[in-house]
Design a protein around this motif. Structure first.
Motif, PDB file in Angstrom:
ATOM      1  N   LEU A  66       5.086  48.374  18.424  1.00 47.66           N
ATOM      2  CA  LEU A  66       4.037  49.173  18.969  1.00 47.66           C
ATOM      3  C   LEU A  66       2.850  48.681  18.507  1.00 47.66           C
ATOM      4  CD1 LEU A  66       5.618  52.616  19.156  1.00 47.66           C
ATOM      5  CD2 LEU A  66       5.314  51.021  20.826  1.00 47.66           C
ATOM      6  N   LEU A  67       1.706  48.773  19.318  1.00 51.55           N
ATOM      7  CA  LEU A  67       0.303  48.522  18.967  1.00 51.55           C
ATOM      8  C   LEU A  67      -0.487  49.712  18.797  1.00 51.55           C
ATOM      9  CD1 LEU A  67      -1.482  45.932  18.249  1.00 51.55           C
ATOM     10  CD2 LEU A  67      -2.226  45.837  20.758  1.00 51.55           C
ATOM     11  N   GLN A  68      -0.171  50.440  19.820  1.00 51.94           N
ATOM     12  CA  GLN A  68      -0.969  51.749  19.734  1.00 51.94           C
ATOM     13  C   GLN A  68      -0.469  52.964  20.558  1.00 51.94           C
ATOM     14  OE1 GLN A  68      -4.732  51.294  22.440  1.00 51.94           O
ATOM     15  NE2 GLN A  68      -5.184  53.564  22.125  1.00 51.94           N
ATOM     16  N   THR A  69      -0.417  54.084  20.123  1.00 54.16           N
ATOM     17  CA  THR A  69       0.111  55.089  20.771  1.00 54.16           C
ATOM     18  C   THR A  69      -0.782  56.536  20.636  1.00 54.16           C
ATOM     19  OG1 THR A  69       1.321  55.900  18.701  1.00 54.16           O
ATOM     20  CG2 THR A  69       2.635  54.690  20.201  1.00 54.16           C
ATOM     21  N   ASP A  70      -0.852  56.960  21.858  1.00 52.90           N
ATOM     22  CA  ASP A  70      -1.916  58.226  21.913  1.00 52.90           C
ATOM     23  C   ASP A  70      -1.365  59.157  22.530  1.00 52.90           C
ATOM     24  OD1 ASP A  70      -3.994  60.188  22.385  1.00 52.90           O
ATOM     25  OD2 ASP A  70      -5.276  58.717  23.552  1.00 52.90           O
ATOM     26  N   SER A  71      -0.697  60.160  21.606  1.00 53.58           N
ATOM     27  CA  SER A  71       0.085  61.212  22.393  1.00 53.58           C
ATOM     28  C   SER A  71      -0.671  62.391  23.426  1.00 53.58           C
ATOM     29  CB  SER A  71       0.991  62.002  21.714  1.00 53.58           C
ATOM     30  OG  SER A  71       0.074  62.669  20.619  1.00 53.58           O
ATOM     31  N   ASN A  72      -2.080  62.417  23.062  1.00 59.76           N
ATOM     32  CA  ASN A  72      -2.971  63.320  23.690  1.00 59.76           C
ATOM     33  C   ASN A  72      -3.176  62.771  25.228  1.00 59.76           C
ATOM     34  OD1 ASN A  72      -2.866  65.693  22.072  1.00 59.76           O
ATOM     35  ND2 ASN A  72      -4.169  64.628  20.576  1.00 59.76           N
ATOM     36  N   GLY A  73      -3.596  61.480  24.993  1.00 59.31           N
ATOM     37  CA  GLY A  73      -3.977  60.760  26.368  1.00 59.31           C
ATOM     38  C   GLY A  73      -2.889  60.338  27.198  1.00 59.31           C
ATOM     39  N   GLY A  74      -1.682  60.148  26.313  1.00 54.08           N
ATOM     40  CA  GLY A  74      -0.400  59.602  27.036  1.00 54.08           C
ATOM     41  C   GLY A  74      -0.467  58.161  27.160  1.00 54.08           C
ATOM     42  N   VAL A  75      -0.728  57.312  26.291  1.00 53.54           N
ATOM     43  CA  VAL A  75      -0.770  56.156  26.412  1.00 53.54           C
ATOM     44  C   VAL A  75      -0.105  55.316  25.214  1.00 53.54           C
ATOM     45  CG1 VAL A  75      -2.271  53.895  26.603  1.00 53.54           C
ATOM     46  CG2 VAL A  75      -3.141  56.103  27.448  1.00 53.54           C
ATOM     47  N   ILE A  76       0.826  54.274  25.669  1.00 54.18           N
ATOM     48  CA  ILE A  76       1.658  53.598  24.678  1.00 54.18           C
ATOM     49  C   ILE A  76       1.542  52.139  24.952  1.00 54.18           C
ATOM     50  CG2 ILE A  76       3.822  53.053  23.950  1.00 54.18           C
ATOM     51  CD1 ILE A  76       4.584  55.886  24.580  1.00 54.18           C
ATOM     52  N   VAL A  77       0.880  51.387  24.153  1.00 55.27           N
ATOM     53  CA  VAL A  77       0.583  49.985  24.327  1.00 55.27           C
ATOM     54  C   VAL A  77       1.544  49.265  23.097  1.00 55.27           C
ATOM     55  CG1 VAL A  77      -1.038  48.245  24.409  1.00 55.27           C
ATOM     56  CG2 VAL A  77      -1.624  50.455  25.034  1.00 55.27           C
ATOM     57  N   THR A  78       2.142  48.208  23.587  1.00 54.57           N
ATOM     58  CA  THR A  78       3.313  47.374  22.778  1.00 54.57           C
ATOM     59  C   THR A  78       2.412  46.035  22.455  1.00 54.57           C
ATOM     60  OG1 THR A  78       4.151  45.990  24.661  1.00 54.57           O
ATOM     61  CG2 THR A  78       5.176  48.136  23.971  1.00 54.57           C
ATOM     62  N   ASP A  79       2.848  45.501  21.236  1.00 51.86           N
ATOM     63  CA  ASP A  79       2.339  44.303  21.044  1.00 51.86           C
ATOM     64  C   ASP A  79       2.880  43.215  21.824  1.00 51.86           C
ATOM     65  OD1 ASP A  79       0.583  42.210  20.010  1.00 51.86           O
ATOM     66  OD2 ASP A  79       1.354  42.992  17.727  1.00 51.86           O
ATOM     67  N   TRP A  80       2.716  41.963  21.725  1.00 49.10           N
ATOM     68  CA  TRP A  80       3.687  41.116  22.311  1.00 49.10           C
ATOM     69  C   TRP A  80       5.032  40.976  21.818  1.00 49.10           C
ATOM     70  CZ3 TRP A  80       1.632  38.969  26.572  1.00 49.10           C
ATOM     71  CH2 TRP A  80       0.436  39.168  26.675  1.00 49.10           C
ATOM     72  N   TYR A  81       5.796  40.857  22.650  1.00 43.23           N
ATOM     73  CA  TYR A  81       7.385  40.721  22.606  1.00 43.23           C
ATOM     74  C   TYR A  81       7.829  39.300  23.080  1.00 43.23           C
ATOM     75  CZ  TYR A  81      12.432  41.346  22.841  1.00 43.23           C
ATOM     76  OH  TYR A  81      13.682  41.209  22.715  1.00 43.23           O
ATOM     77  N   VAL A  82       8.528  38.777  22.047  1.00 40.75           N
ATOM     78  CA  VAL A  82       9.230  37.558  22.338  1.00 40.75           C
ATOM     79  C   VAL A  82      10.558  37.669  22.528  1.00 40.75           C
ATOM     80  CG1 VAL A  82       9.517  35.096  21.972  1.00 40.75           C
ATOM     81  CG2 VAL A  82       7.422  36.111  21.660  1.00 40.75           C
ATOM     82  N   ASN A  83      11.313  37.574  23.596  1.00 44.20           N
ATOM     83  CA  ASN A  83      12.939  37.829  23.635  1.00 44.20           C
ATOM     84  C   ASN A  83      13.464  36.486  22.863  1.00 44.20           C
ATOM     85  OD1 ASN A  83      15.726  37.913  24.433  1.00 44.20           O
ATOM     86  ND2 ASN A  83      15.081  38.732  26.396  1.00 44.20           N
ATOM     87  N   PRO A  84      14.415  36.824  21.947  1.00 35.43           N
ATOM     88  CA  PRO A  84      15.244  35.405  21.420  1.00 35.43           C
ATOM     89  C   PRO A  84      15.650  34.663  22.412  1.00 35.43           C
ATOM     90  CG  PRO A  84      15.332  37.571  20.220  1.00 35.43           C
ATOM     91  CD  PRO A  84      14.918  37.949  21.278  1.00 35.43           C
ATOM     92  N   GLN A  85      16.157  35.096  23.524  1.00 34.90           N
ATOM     93  CA  GLN A  85      16.898  34.169  24.574  1.00 34.90           C
ATOM     94  C   GLN A  85      15.765  33.199  25.378  1.00 34.90           C
ATOM     95  OE1 GLN A  85      19.897  34.286  24.420  1.00 34.90           O
ATOM     96  NE2 GLN A  85      20.165  36.436  23.207  1.00 34.90           N
ATOM     97  N   THR A  86      14.493  33.660  25.412  1.00 35.69           N
ATOM     98  CA  THR A  86      13.588  32.988  25.999  1.00 35.69           C
ATOM     99  C   THR A  86      12.257  32.877  25.150  1.00 35.69           C
ATOM    100  OG1 THR A  86      12.698  34.981  27.198  1.00 35.69           O
ATOM    101  CG2 THR A  86      14.354  33.531  28.413  1.00 35.69           C
ATOM    102  N   PRO A  87      12.204  32.106  24.107  1.00 33.28           N
ATOM    103  CA  PRO A  87      11.202  32.087  23.215  1.00 33.28           C
ATOM    104  C   PRO A  87      10.058  31.387  23.881  1.00 33.28           C
ATOM    105  CG  PRO A  87      13.070  30.349  22.839  1.00 33.28           C
ATOM    106  CD  PRO A  87      13.379  31.193  23.705  1.00 33.28           C
ATOM    107  N   GLY A  88       9.964  31.010  24.781  1.00 32.71           N
ATOM    108  CA  GLY A  88       8.468  30.201  25.555  1.00 32.71           C
ATOM    109  C   GLY A  88       7.996  31.256  26.472  1.00 32.71           C
TER     110      GLY A  88
END
Length: 152
Positions: A66-88
């Motif tokens: 997770l990069l950012q969470t704002d429970s009052n505004g209702g926003v959740i932003v993830t950071d970059w995720y790399v699936n081990p099955q598809t590293p590219g």
């Protein structure tokens, strides 16, 4: 025999009358406020959005950093995720919860996808099915949470 009332003897009576009226007004106001027991569980919250959607989103995206969470505004932003099955390939997700009610249109999911090309990350289209699948997972989990809390 007629004796006129002195204003000093009226003061305690006036004060008592005003107090009684004020108390009646407070009780009248309380009678029209919704009782906590009568409110939907999703409304009893310290966050600004539907608590089932919020918790379901956090659980659904728990595998992503997770990069950012704002429970009052209702926003959740993830950071970059790399699936081990598809590293590219990597993906970043933003979820916005738009309402306090548990409804499909209270949820908005957006995703950004990049692929590795020649050592650089380049923007690539996100499959519409990916975003739809995330929305469906979150909504299903939120509905299950609500059913469990009502039944339990």
């Amino acid at each position: 025999m007629y004796r006129p009332l002195r204003t000093a003897s009226l003061a305690p009576l006036a004060l008592l009358s005003i107090s009684a009226l004020a108390l009646t007004g407070c009780m009248h106001h309380r009678a029209h406020r919704p009782k906590v027991e009568a409110m939907a569980p999703s409304k009893i919250t310290t966050i600004g959005v539907n608590s089932y959607l919020w918790r379901a989103t956090l659980e659904t995206l728990s595998f992503m950093p997770l990069l950012q969470t704002d429970s009052n505004g209702g926003v959740i932003v993830t950071d970059w995720y790399v699936n081990p099955q598809t590293p590219g390939e990597r993906i970043k997700v933003t979820v916005s919860i738009l309402d306090q009610d548990l409804r499909a249109d209270a949820l908005s999911v957006a995703a950004i996808r990049q692929v590795r090309t020649g050592g650089d990350w380049v923007a690539a289209p996100v499959r519409a099915a990916t975003v739809q699948k995330l929305e469906d997972l979150i909504l299903t989990k939120a509905r299950d949470m609500r059913r469990a809390s009502v039944a339990g």
